[in-house]
Structure formats: C-alpha cells, structure tokens
Design a protein around this motif. Structure first.
Motif, PDB file in Angstrom:
ATOM      1  N   VAL A   1      -7.190  -2.156   3.418  1.00 24.91           N
ATOM      2  CA  VAL A   1      -6.638  -0.810   3.216  1.00 24.91           C
ATOM      3  C   VAL A   1      -6.137  -0.710   1.778  1.00 24.91           C
ATOM      4  O   VAL A   1      -5.237  -1.453   1.419  1.00 24.91           O
ATOM      5  CB  VAL A   1      -5.469  -0.550   4.196  1.00 24.91           C
ATOM      6  N   PRO A   2      -6.646   0.198   0.947  1.00 24.52           N
ATOM      7  CA  PRO A   2      -7.819   1.063   1.192  1.00 24.52           C
ATOM      8  C   PRO A   2      -9.094   0.230   1.194  1.00 24.52           C
ATOM      9  O   PRO A   2      -9.115  -0.842   0.612  1.00 24.52           O
ATOM     10  CB  PRO A   2      -7.783   2.009  -0.003  1.00 24.52           C
ATOM     11  N   PRO A   3     -10.156   0.713   1.847  1.00 23.09           N
ATOM     12  CA  PRO A   3     -11.369  -0.104   1.961  1.00 23.09           C
ATOM     13  C   PRO A   3     -12.079  -0.267   0.621  1.00 23.09           C
ATOM     14  O   PRO A   3     -12.203   0.704  -0.130  1.00 23.09           O
ATOM     15  CB  PRO A   3     -12.235   0.692   2.944  1.00 23.09           C
ATOM     16  N   PRO A   4     -12.512  -1.487   0.290  1.00 24.43           N
ATOM     17  CA  PRO A   4     -13.276  -1.657  -0.949  1.00 24.43           C
ATOM     18  C   PRO A   4     -14.671  -1.050  -0.760  1.00 24.43           C
ATOM     19  O   PRO A   4     -15.365  -1.402   0.174  1.00 24.43           O
ATOM     20  CB  PRO A   4     -13.368  -3.181  -1.092  1.00 24.43           C
TER      21      PRO A   4
ATOM     22  N   TYR B   1     -11.977   0.379 -16.461  1.00 22.15           N
ATOM     23  CA  TYR B   1     -10.528   0.509 -16.326  1.00 22.15           C
ATOM     24  C   TYR B   1     -10.051  -0.071 -14.983  1.00 22.15           C
ATOM     25  O   TYR B   1      -9.074  -0.810 -14.907  1.00 22.15           O
ATOM     26  CB  TYR B   1     -10.143   1.982 -16.431  1.00 22.15           C
ATOM     27  N   LYS B   2     -10.804   0.263 -13.935  1.00 26.93           N
ATOM     28  CA  LYS B   2     -10.369  -0.180 -12.603  1.00 26.93           C
ATOM     29  C   LYS B   2     -10.488  -1.706 -12.450  1.00 26.93           C
ATOM     30  O   LYS B   2      -9.646  -2.344 -11.825  1.00 26.93           O
ATOM     31  CB  LYS B   2     -11.177   0.545 -11.519  1.00 26.93           C
ATOM     32  N   ILE B   3     -11.567  -2.239 -13.023  1.00 32.99           N
ATOM     33  CA  ILE B   3     -11.708  -3.702 -12.974  1.00 32.99           C
ATOM     34  C   ILE B   3     -10.554  -4.354 -13.737  1.00 32.99           C
ATOM     35  O   ILE B   3      -9.968  -5.340 -13.314  1.00 32.99           O
ATOM     36  CB  ILE B   3     -13.063  -4.145 -13.571  1.00 32.99           C
ATOM     37  N   THR B   4     -10.220  -3.751 -14.860  1.00 33.72           N
ATOM     38  CA  THR B   4      -9.190  -4.332 -15.727  1.00 33.72           C
ATOM     39  C   THR B   4      -7.817  -4.291 -15.080  1.00 33.72           C
ATOM     40  O   THR B   4      -7.095  -5.288 -15.071  1.00 33.72           O
ATOM     41  CB  THR B   4      -9.144  -3.573 -17.064  1.00 33.72           C
ATOM     42  N   THR B   5      -7.463  -3.157 -14.504  1.00 40.33           N
ATOM     43  CA  THR B   5      -6.080  -3.019 -14.035  1.00 40.33           C
ATOM     44  C   THR B   5      -5.910  -3.389 -12.569  1.00 40.33           C
ATOM     45  O   THR B   5      -4.869  -3.915 -12.184  1.00 40.33           O
ATOM     46  CB  THR B   5      -5.585  -1.574 -14.222  1.00 40.33           C
ATOM     47  N   GLY B   6      -6.916  -3.081 -11.753  1.00 39.47           N
ATOM     48  CA  GLY B   6      -6.784  -3.353 -10.321  1.00 39.47           C
ATOM     49  C   GLY B   6      -5.732  -2.474  -9.679  1.00 39.47           C
ATOM     50  O   GLY B   6      -4.997  -1.747 -10.361  1.00 39.47           O
ATOM     51  N   ARG B   7      -5.678  -2.511  -8.368  1.00 39.61           N
ATOM     52  CA  ARG B   7      -4.571  -1.838  -7.660  1.00 39.61           C
ATOM     53  C   ARG B   7      -4.557  -2.312  -6.211  1.00 39.61           C
ATOM     54  O   ARG B   7      -5.596  -2.683  -5.642  1.00 39.61           O
ATOM     55  CB  ARG B   7      -4.679  -0.322  -7.768  1.00 39.61           C
ATOM     56  N   VAL B   8      -3.380  -2.311  -5.611  1.00 44.88           N
ATOM     57  CA  VAL B   8      -3.149  -2.777  -4.248  1.00 44.88           C
ATOM     58  C   VAL B   8      -3.830  -4.131  -4.017  1.00 44.88           C
ATOM     59  O   VAL B   8      -3.487  -5.113  -4.659  1.00 44.88           O
ATOM     60  CB  VAL B   8      -3.599  -1.741  -3.205  1.00 44.88           C
ATOM     61  N   ALA B   9      -4.820  -4.147  -3.151  1.00 43.60           N
ATOM     62  CA  ALA B   9      -5.441  -5.431  -2.816  1.00 43.60           C
ATOM     63  C   ALA B   9      -6.379  -5.920  -3.896  1.00 43.60           C
ATOM     64  O   ALA B   9      -6.735  -7.095  -3.944  1.00 43.60           O
ATOM     65  CB  ALA B   9      -6.211  -5.291  -1.506  1.00 43.60           C
TER      66      ALA B   9
ATOM     67  N   GLY C   1       0.815  -1.201   0.000  1.00 44.62           N
ATOM     68  CA  GLY C   1       0.000   0.000   0.000  1.00 44.62           C
ATOM     69  C   GLY C   1       0.847   1.248   0.000  1.00 44.62           C
ATOM     70  O   GLY C   1       0.565   2.205  -0.723  1.00 44.62           O
ATOM     71  N   LEU C   2       1.897   1.239   0.783  1.00 46.76           N
ATOM     72  CA  LEU C   2       2.741   2.423   0.884  1.00 46.76           C
ATOM     73  C   LEU C   2       3.360   2.783  -0.452  1.00 46.76           C
ATOM     74  O   LEU C   2       3.509   3.946  -0.787  1.00 46.76           O
ATOM     75  CB  LEU C   2       3.837   2.182   1.918  1.00 46.76           C
ATOM     76  N   GLN C   3       3.722   1.734  -1.193  1.00 49.43           N
ATOM     77  CA  GLN C   3       4.363   2.023  -2.480  1.00 49.43           C
ATOM     78  C   GLN C   3       3.328   2.431  -3.513  1.00 49.43           C
ATOM     79  O   GLN C   3       3.548   3.321  -4.306  1.00 49.43           O
ATOM     80  CB  GLN C   3       5.086   0.780  -3.003  1.00 49.43           C
ATOM     81  N   GLY C   4       2.206   1.753  -3.493  1.00 50.66           N
ATOM     82  CA  GLY C   4       1.362   1.803  -4.681  1.00 50.66           C
ATOM     83  C   GLY C   4       0.112   2.635  -4.634  1.00 50.66           C
ATOM     84  O   GLY C   4      -0.497   2.842  -5.670  1.00 50.66           O
ATOM     85  N   PHE C   5      -0.336   3.092  -3.487  1.00 50.42           N
ATOM     86  CA  PHE C   5      -1.648   3.739  -3.591  1.00 50.42           C
ATOM     87  C   PHE C   5      -1.652   5.166  -3.076  1.00 50.42           C
ATOM     88  O   PHE C   5      -1.005   5.505  -2.099  1.00 50.42           O
ATOM     89  CB  PHE C   5      -2.705   2.873  -2.912  1.00 50.42           C
ATOM     90  N   SER C   6      -2.362   5.967  -3.791  1.00 50.46           N
ATOM     91  CA  SER C   6      -2.652   7.300  -3.293  1.00 50.46           C
ATOM     92  C   SER C   6      -4.164   7.345  -3.131  1.00 50.46           C
ATOM     93  O   SER C   6      -4.868   6.485  -3.647  1.00 50.46           O
ATOM     94  CB  SER C   6      -2.178   8.344  -4.302  1.00 50.46           C
ATOM     95  N   GLN C   7      -4.662   8.323  -2.385  1.00 53.19           N
ATOM     96  CA  GLN C   7      -6.079   8.333  -2.068  1.00 53.19           C
ATOM     97  C   GLN C   7      -6.939   8.345  -3.329  1.00 53.19           C
ATOM     98  O   GLN C   7      -7.983   7.727  -3.380  1.00 53.19           O
ATOM     99  CB  GLN C   7      -6.397   9.542  -1.177  1.00 53.19           C
ATOM    100  N   VAL C   8      -6.503   9.026  -4.355  1.00 50.70           N
ATOM    101  CA  VAL C   8      -7.293   9.124  -5.592  1.00 50.70           C
ATOM    102  C   VAL C   8      -6.785   8.112  -6.598  1.00 50.70           C
ATOM    103  O   VAL C   8      -5.584   7.917  -6.761  1.00 50.70           O
ATOM    104  CB  VAL C   8      -7.177  10.550  -6.189  1.00 50.70           C
TER     105      VAL C   8
END
Lengths: 453, 310, 293
Positions: free
Chosen positions: C72-75, C93-101, C17-24
């Motif tokens: 984290v972040p909450p789904p 796009y989000k379904i296709t690429t995903g992020r963090v968890a 999470g620390l590496q890969g996610f920002s709030q937006v």
C-alpha cells in the motif's frame, strides 16, 4: 527382636497380629466401596478424555510446537520420582540393616509399583501415535534416551513386583491357611501364588537369597530409572535443562517425593485399618527424620542448580532464571522451594511435627510441591527456546493445561490410587511373618493349623 | 544446446504430474503454488497453467499421470539420499525484506497449516542497541544433528546428501526431537493436518513429507522431492529478493533462487563473512548466513519484541 | 496464506502511509521537465534492465506480468498506463526520492544508473516503438579441444561472412563455464587472437566431480548467434573432496552405524540385569519345588 516367647504366648500373639494385619482384606464397609467408586468414576472420565485425545489429536491439550512437552511429561517425571522410594526403603535401608523401616517396606513397594506402572502408562498417553508403540521394539535406536527410559521403566517395574512378591509368599501361605470370610476365588489366588509354601528351611533360605539379590540389583536399576529420566532433559541443548547435575538432582528430588507419598499412605492405613501399634509414632518420627535428610540433600542440589548459572546469568540461562525467580513462574517456583523444601526441613526439626498427623499434612504439602516442581522444570524451559517465538498465534507462546488434559493427568493419580487400594485389599500391608519374627514368634508357629478352625 | 534437452520432456512430465494430482482432486502440492488445471474442454483438450505461468492447451491423450514410486520404494530411496551430493544453503540477510514468499511457497508445498512453519522469517535483534533484521530460518540440516540423536525409532534421520528427513509413517509422536532442536525447526501435527480429507489415500512421499499425518512431526527437508527432479527448493525459487543461494557443497557451487546466477560456494561465504547459527552448540549447520550489512531494504515496521529473545 | 500476508504487509505500511502518502505523487515542475541525458539505445536499455532486475523487480515484478507485491500503495507494473504516463524527469525524480514503501535510490544508485533505468522503462512506451533497432546477431561457431594432462583448452571461433564462408573471428570474448546442478558456474574468459584462436589455462583448484570430471560449456558474447560449445566429462578439474557423512560410527546415526561401546554397554547392562532377574525367577521355581518334598 523381642525375646523368644512361650508357645502359648506365640500362638496368641500371632493370632492377634494376623487379625490386625488382615483387617485391610477382611474389613469391608460403605466407605471403601465409596472410595473405589469415586476412583473408578474418575478413571472412566480419564479414559474418556484419552479417547477424545486419540480422535482429535494431541491438540486437545495445551501443548503446541514450542511448549511441546507439557504437564504429561511433568506428571511422568513425578511418578517416576515417587516410584524411587521403593528402592530406598525396601532395599537400601534393609541392606544397611535398619530395623525400623522393615514394616514400611511393603507400603514402599506398593507405592513403587503403582507409580512406575502409571509412569509407563502416562508416557504412552503422551505419544502422538500410541498405536505405533511397537515401533520402539521394531526400530528402537540404542542411542536414544527414550529407549533407555523404556527399558529401565519396564525393568524397574518387574523388579519391584518381584520385590513385592517374594516376601509376600509366606504371608500368602498364611492367608491360604487361615483367612476366612473371603470369596473362594480370592482363596484360590492365594493358593496359587503361595507356590505350595510349607515353610521349611530350604524355602526360607531361597526367599532370603532371592531377596538379597534383588535388593542389590534394584540399586543400580533404581538409580538409573531416574537418572535416565533426567537425561531426557539434560541431553538437549535448552537453557535450564542443559546441566550436568540433573541425574543426582532428580534422584534426590525423587526421594523427597517418595518419602512424602509413603508417609501419606502409612497414615491412611494406620487410620483406616487401625494399625496404630504397627505404624507407630516411632515410625513416623523416623520417616520425618528421613524426610529432613532427603530434603537437605535436595536443597543442596537446588542451590547448585540455581546459584551457579544464576551467578553467571548467561543469555538464555538468565532469561530462564529471571522467569523463575521474578517472572511468570515465580509464584510457583517459590511455592515449590519454600513449601516443598525449606518449610518441611524447618518444621520437621521439631519432634512435635514428626507425629503422625502433622507428618501427614507436611507430606501432603511436599507431594503437591513435588508435582509443581516437575512442572517448573519442564514448562518454563520450553517456553524460552534459543530463537524468538514468532509468527504463531499467541496461545503457542504460553502453556496452560486444558480441561481435557487435566482429566488425563488426574487419571495418573487415580490409577496409582486404584493400584495401591487393590494391593491393600488383596494383601497385608505389613509383612506378617517378618513382623511376627520380629516379635519373637518362631517360624514353626506360622505353618501350624490354627486351633480355632 | 544441452540446456534445452530437457525442456519438452520435463515440460510434459510436469504436466503429467499436474494431471495426476488433478485426477485425485488436488489443486496442487507436488508442484509450485501456481500450477493448476484451468479447465477441461469437451474435445479432450486440456488447458493447463504451467509452473512458469503460461496457459497451454494439450491433447489429453498425450498426457500420462506422473509415476509415483510405491511407498516402500519411496521410503528406501528417501532414506538413501542422492549420491555424491552435499546440499547447502546460503541465506543473504542483507537482501531479506520479510516478503514471506518463501513461507507461503513452503506451506503450499508441504501442505502446512498457517501456523506451521518449516521456514519462518524471524525478526531478530542480537543485542539491545544493534540493528534489527529479518532472518529466514529453515531447518539447519546439521551435520551433528541433535534431533536424530534422540529419535527412539529412527523416524528422523540424516541421509548421505546431508538432508535430515522425517518418516511420518514411522514417527511415534514422542516430540523428543522438538525438545532437542535448538533452532525450533520442527513442528507437530497437533490435529488432522490441513486438507486431510482431500489427500486421503494419497501415497506418502517421504521426500516432501506429504500428505502430513496427525500425531507426527514435520520439518523442513530442503524440498528433497524437487531436488531429485533437479529443481531448487520451493522457498529458494519463491524468493523475490535474491535472498537464497542453494547448491551442492561437493561441486562448490550455489545457485541463487531469484536470479538463477551460479557462483562458487566457498568464495561466496569467504568474501561475505558468512556464519552459521549458534555454531557454539556444535551442531554444524548446513545453512550459512551472510550478515545483514549494506542492506537493500531498511528494517521497517514495529519491533515485535525487545531484544533477541522471545 | 495470501490473505495473511496481505494483512501483515498492510499493517507494516499503513502507519507510515497515513502520514506520508496521498493518491497523487506530486513532482516539481522543473524535475518533471528534465530530459534523459543518456542516449536511448540498446546498450543503455540493457544496462537499465539489469539494474531494474536487481533493485526494482522485487516489488514491481516482471514487466508486463502484473506480479508486483501487494503493498500500500501498490507498486505499478512498469508497462502499465499509470507508469508510462510519467515523463522521463518524473520517473527519475521518483526513483531518486522514493516515498512510503519505495526506497530512495539517491545514494544507492548513481545518477547515470538511475537514468538508465528510466531508459529501460521508457522502452515499454508505445511512443518509443521502432526507435530501438534490433541488431541482427552475427552468426558464429565455436570449436575446441582439451588437453587433459596439461589442463589447457584450445578454442577457436569462426564467423559467417557475407559470402557464406566461415572466417576466423578475431578478438572475441569466450566465456567458459562448468555445469552445476542448478546452473552453470563461470570459470573464466579467453580472448581469441588475430587468427581466431584462443587458449584457456584451466584453473588448478577448480573442482570437478569426485573423479575430477567436469562438463564444460564455452559461449560467445550476446552479440553473436552461436551454439555453445559443449565438452562433457573432461578429466581436467581437481577431484572434489566429497565428504562421507557415514565414514565414522556416530551417535546421531542408525543402529548399524552407532558406536560399538554404546551398543555393547546397552546390551551388556540390560542383558546382565535380565539374567539376574531370570535367576531370581528360577529361585522362585525352586521355592515351589522345595514345597513338594
């Protein structure tokens, strides 16, 4: 057996023997009171620890769900092992018509009774619900090794007590007739226990007959007590326990521990009760040889036990053996093997070390190593089950006894010492009549009223 | 139609159980974790949260406390088992993502301390270079159980429907069964169990092994009490990831706890290359594993330890 | 327990999470503008729901119930504002690429499937209310009989026509299932012929209870409003081979079902030893007697 002595000589030497061998009973000094006081103090602390354990639960020990058998079980196995010496010395060696071991048999029986009684108590102290002990009798399952163990421990205790008592009857009559300076109540006990012994032919015949039967009976019972104890482990599927040689392995190990225990008790008696002429250098020499012999047998089983799985290093066996040979338990393991096995074998090959004091020290080392041997058998195996230990606090993964547990463990030793002390304080530590007989004193002098009374 | 016959009755019954339990001052235990009394209004109406999650208001007079059989009846019934049934569980390792809802539901149901696990989700790695995976591990309910073999007092036993149970009214706490179990499936109550004072005086239910007792063993029992009510074990229905299948081998059917889909047991284990854990020990487990291939979730997080062993 | 779980989940996902996610969650403009190529209709939404249930529900939870996993972040819940403010293209796009968890579904799901999930999610958008016309299911009924010896079910389906008469229902799919402890197990399907009749050959190997009895249930597809046809206790299935765990005397069983040799050996040995001990005690009594003479 010495040659027949004249009546005058016989009476004289019988008096001397009687005086020497009842010294343990008549001799009272600060030292023995202090010794008993210390033992009772420790025992009280042990009982107090046990009460805490009952109130708060077995969690006051270091045991948890993975290492669910800890030092209590090691202690139990140790005491069962020590008790086995009774059957080796007072039965097997007797039946083999070995003469030198005869004065030692009563010491061996004392040790056997004390050890097996404590073993029975320790197993109750290890139970989560000692208040439900009656369930074993109400709902006992014939298929459970625990039931066999309980049966065989009780049976062995009864046989050991009988084997202690039977050759004691003529001595009790001697004590009844000759002993002075003991409380009235003690005299009464001797009178009752002596069963109106008159020393006639029929009575001697009956004692010998009953003894013979018991000596034969105790062999299978003695073998099975420790074999069944080993099955508590061997009947499971765990690496380190799942082996077929556990029965003889335990039995041979038991002889090592028991021999050492008897040597130590012998040495203390020799010193405290001035029995230098009774527990002679010859006895220690022979016990030393016996110790080397049983150690060699045990070494043979150890080689089998570790070399064969060590050669294959199957997954779980391998993890277990690595832990013993080079892992967290390696120090204890090598101490046990070297101090408890290799070193005594090597040292006791020399006559110099088969003298009383060196024997005492070596036996002490062997006995300590024997205790840790049981620890090394029980705990490392439990720390490595088939499946990984996860999602539990770290202290579940490694076992170490807590202070509360150690207090209860010590209770086992203290209890055994109390029993041995009491037996020595009440009864002669060497069979007087048998010794007198060996010295060529005719039986008829035993029942004579002593002249000086 | 016949599917509906039990809704109203069992609904009221379950409320009854809840009320009965609530009357003892117990939040929950007989039911799933989420059922609880919300509040009692002065008019005798009671607001309840059903296991399904909806808040309902019922007249207090309509409710009767759930019947609990007496201890001896319960023990007798619990020892016999359910006739004609042969319970099996199938665990699909490709679906498990270590959500641990099963562990939580189980600990709730059986009143376990946080470190006590009837079911434990383990991180596994079979060999040095193979892929790690999560493996939920309940009791295997072996058909050749090493644990019941060694019990000296018949406190742990196997019943006709295959479940291995424990009677903590009889257990003497010798822990031989823990030593005998190769799956580390058993736990011991080293101290007073969780919430001991809360459950004091509550009649012992052998089929859920509650209340737990100090100095006795506890173990997974496939939620035998729920099975008797026709419900799936708590771990099975708590799983959010369709990991668990549970059913009757005699019927040759297993039902998924998440999707409620029912499939043929023999087909499921045949088509997916099912195996049992450590079958070489000859324990004949009743829990089958489907291998962790084509996983829905990749293994995440740090490996706790290297290799398969602890 | 919940706390413990939350902690472990947090530890699990904090590092990546620390590496890969920002709030937006930034979506490229061209992706954001994409429109759903599949039609917004009942069929696609239904397909989307099924896909959602298999692939998404385990983290995002049931729509509207806010029972997502505490990651984290909450789904977010699919009915939440946060979710619905996404455009169709952004969701895709989000379904296709995903992020963090959240896994990337690019390889697991086809493009078509992903778009159907978007359709399903968009069905919760208040803006789309009224676009989906609920089709009134057709009223129908089922009748049937079973020939237990020939193992054949004779089924017929009828439907209510506009004038309120029951007419045969041709070419309809009938689903036959058996009642099991925790659900119904599908056995097979049959299709009605032109006159609304169907025959179903019961599979030989299908197991009932130990007598071969089985509770059957026949249903029509979802497009019909129809009570299921229930046929209880038909002796049409193969008898189950119920296993009896207590058939043999075994070591793991209770005393009354333990092997004879074990009981005899135990009692024999223990009894024998104690008889001898008894004999020895008898000898001791004799010693006492001999002393009285």
């Amino acid at each position: 057996m010495n040659e027949i002595k004249s009546p005058e000589e016989s009476r004289k030497s019988l008096d001397r023997i009687f005086r020497d061998l009842t010294r343990s009973i008549t001799h009272r000094d600060e030292m023995s009171r202090f010794w008993l006081f210390i033992l009772v103090m420790f025992a009280i602390v042990g009982v107090w620890g046990f009460i805490i354990q009952i109130q708060r639960g077995l969690g006051v020990t270091g045991m948890r769900d993975y290492v669910s058998w800890g030092a209590y079980i090691a202690n139990f196995v140790f005491f069962v092992a020590v008790s086995l010496i009774g059957f080796l010395i007072s039965s097997t060696l007797h039946l083999l018509k070995i003469e030198w071991s005869k004065p030692i048999s009563r010491v061996a029986e004392q040790v056997a009774i004390a050890a097996v009684a404590m073993a029975g108590l320790i197993i109750v102290m290890d139970m989560g619900r000692p208040d439900r002990l009656q369930n074993v009798f109400l709902h006992g399952r014939f298929a459970s090794p625990i039931l066999w163990d309980l049966t065989v421990v009780t049976t062995y205790l009864v046989i050991s007590v009988l084997l202690f008592y039977l050759p004691l009857i003529p001595d009790l009559a001697l004590l009844r007739d000759r002993l002075t300076g003991v409380p009235e109540i003690q005299k009464k006990i001797y009178t009752v226990l002596a069963l109106g012994w008159k020393g006639n032919e029929e009575q001697y015949r009956l004692v010998t007959h009953a003894m013979r039967i018991l000596m034969i009976l105790i062999i299978p019972v003695g073998l099975s007590i420790h074999t069944v104890t080993s099955w508590l482990f061997a009947s499971t599927l765990r690496a380190g326990w799942d082996t077929t040689i556990f029965g003889p392995y335990f039995v041979s190990g038991a002889f090592v521990a028991g021999t050492a225990a008897v040597v130590m008790v012998m040495f203390v008696y020799r010193l405290r009760y001035r029995l230098k002429n009774y527990f002679t250098h010859h006895h220690f020499d022979m016990m030393g040889k016996l110790l080397v012999f049983v150690c060699l047998v045990y070494l043979y089983f150890n080689i089998n036990e570790f070399l064969v799985p060590g050669y294959k290093m199957r997954l779980h066996e391998g993890i277990h053996l690595r832990e013993l040979f080079a892992g967290g338990y390696s120090r204890m393991f090598w101490f046990v093997q070297i101090a408890g096995l290799i070193l005594p074998i090597f040292l006791l090959l020399f006559k110099y070390f088969r003298r009383p004091f060196p024997m005492f020290l070596i036996s002490f080392l062997v006995l300590v190593a024997s205790w840790f041997k049981r620890y090394v058998i029980v705990i490392p195996t439990m720390e490595h089950p088939h499946l990984p230990v996860q999602n539990v606090p770290d202290y579940f993964k490694h076992y170490a006894p807590t202070s509360n547990e150690i207090v209860i463990l010590l209770f086992g030793f203290v209890g055994a010492l109390i029993i041995i002390t009491l037996l020595a304080k009440l009864f002669p530590v060497i069979s007087i009549w048998e010794y007198a007989h060996q010295q060529g004193i005719d039986k008829k002098y035993l029942t004579e009223k002593p002249e000086n009374q | 139609m016949e599917q509906n016959y039990n809704t109203r009755r069992s609904f009221l019954k379950s409320l009854g159980v809840t009320l009965g339990v609530a009357g003892l001052g117990v939040s929950s235990g007989v039911l799933t974790s989420c059922s609880k009394v919300s509040s009692v209004s002065p008019e005798g109406k009671i607001r309840l949260l059903t296991p399904g999650g909806t808040l309902v208001e019922v007249d207090a007079s309509q409710l009767t406390p759930a019947e609990m059989p007496s201890l001896t009846d319960n023990q007798k019934r619990g020892r016999l088992g359910m006739e004609g049934k042969s319970w099996v569980m199938v665990i699909d390792l490709s679906k498990c993502r270590n959500a641990r809802q099963c562990m939580a539901a189980c600990q709730n149901h059986h009143q376990l301390r946080p470190e006590q696990h009837h079911i434990n989700v383990l991180q596994m790695q079979d060999a040095e270079h193979t892929a790690p995976y999560y493996m939920p591990k309940p009791c295997m309910h072996c058909d050749n159980p090493p644990c019941t073999k060694v019990c000296p007092v018949n406190a742990t036993f196997k019943r006709a429907d295959g479940i291995v149970l424990i009677d903590n009214e009889r257990c003497i706490g010798c822990r031989f069964c823990i030593a005998a179990c190769p799956y580390s499936a058993r736990v011991f109550n080293w101290f007073e169990p969780r919430d001991a004072e809360k459950y004091e005086g509550v009649t012992y239910n052998i089929e859920a092994n509650v209340p737990q007792k100090k100095g006795t063993i506890s173990k997974c029992l496939f939620s035998a009490d729920l099975l008797r009510d026709g419900k799936l074990p708590s771990c099975v229905s708590a799983c959010p990831n369709s990991v668990y299948w549970f059913g009757d081998r005699n019927e040759d059917a297993v039902t998924n706890g998440t999707t409620k889909e029912t499939v043929s047991f023999s087909k499921l284990i045949r088509d997916n290359g099912a195996y049992t854990l450590m079958e070489e020990l000859g324990t004949k487990p009743r829990v089958y594993y489907l291998p962790p291939k084509n996983r829905t979730f990749p293994f995440e997080g740090e490996l706790i330890e290297k290799g398969h062993q602890g | 327990m919940r706390k413990f779980f939350f902690l472990s989940a947090a530890v699990l996902f904090l590092l990546p999470g620390l590496q890969g996610f920002s709030q937006v969650w930034e979506v490229p403009a061209d992706q954001d503008a994409l429109k759903n190529p599949s039609a917004f209709n009942n069929e696609n939404v239904k397909a989307g729901r099924e896909l959602y249930n298999t692939h998404c529900k385990s983290c995002h939870g049931d729509p509207g119930k806010n029972n997502a996993l505490p990651l984290v972040p909450p789904p977010p819940d699919v009915t939440s504002e946060q979710m619905l403010q996404n455009s169709e293209g952004a969701l895709f796009y989000k379904i296709t690429t995903g992020r963090v968890a959240m896994p990337a579904f690019e390889t697991t799901l086809t493009e078509e499937q992903r778009w159907r999930i978007v359709s399903f999610m968009k069905s919760f958008d208040p803006a789309n209310e009224g676009l989906l016309v609920k089709e009134e299911p057709v009223k129908a009924r089922l009748q049937g009989a079973a020939d237990e010896t020939a193992k054949v079910l004779t089924l017929s389906a009828q439907t209510l026509n506009a004038s309120g008469e029951w007419m045969p229902l041709p070419h309809a799919d009938l689903f036959i299932s058996a009642k099991r402890t925790f659900g119904s197990l599908a056995i097979g399907q049959a299709k009605t012929n032109g006159s609304g009749h169907a025959e179903f050959k019961f599979p030989e190997e299908f197991k009932g209870d130990w007598e071969g009895l089985v509770d059957l249930r026949v249903t029509l597809g979802e497009d019909f409003s129809c009570d299921p046809l229930v046929m209880n206790r038909l002796k049409i299935a193969a008898p189950a081979d119920t296993e009896n765990l207590f058939a043999d005397r075994v070591l793991w069983s209770t005393n009354d079902r333990t092997q004879w040799w074990l009981i005899l050996a135990y009692l024999g040995v223990v009894g024998g030893v104690w008889l001898v001990i008894g004999y020895v005690i008898f000898q001791i009594l004799k010693i006492y007697k001999a002393g009285k003479e």
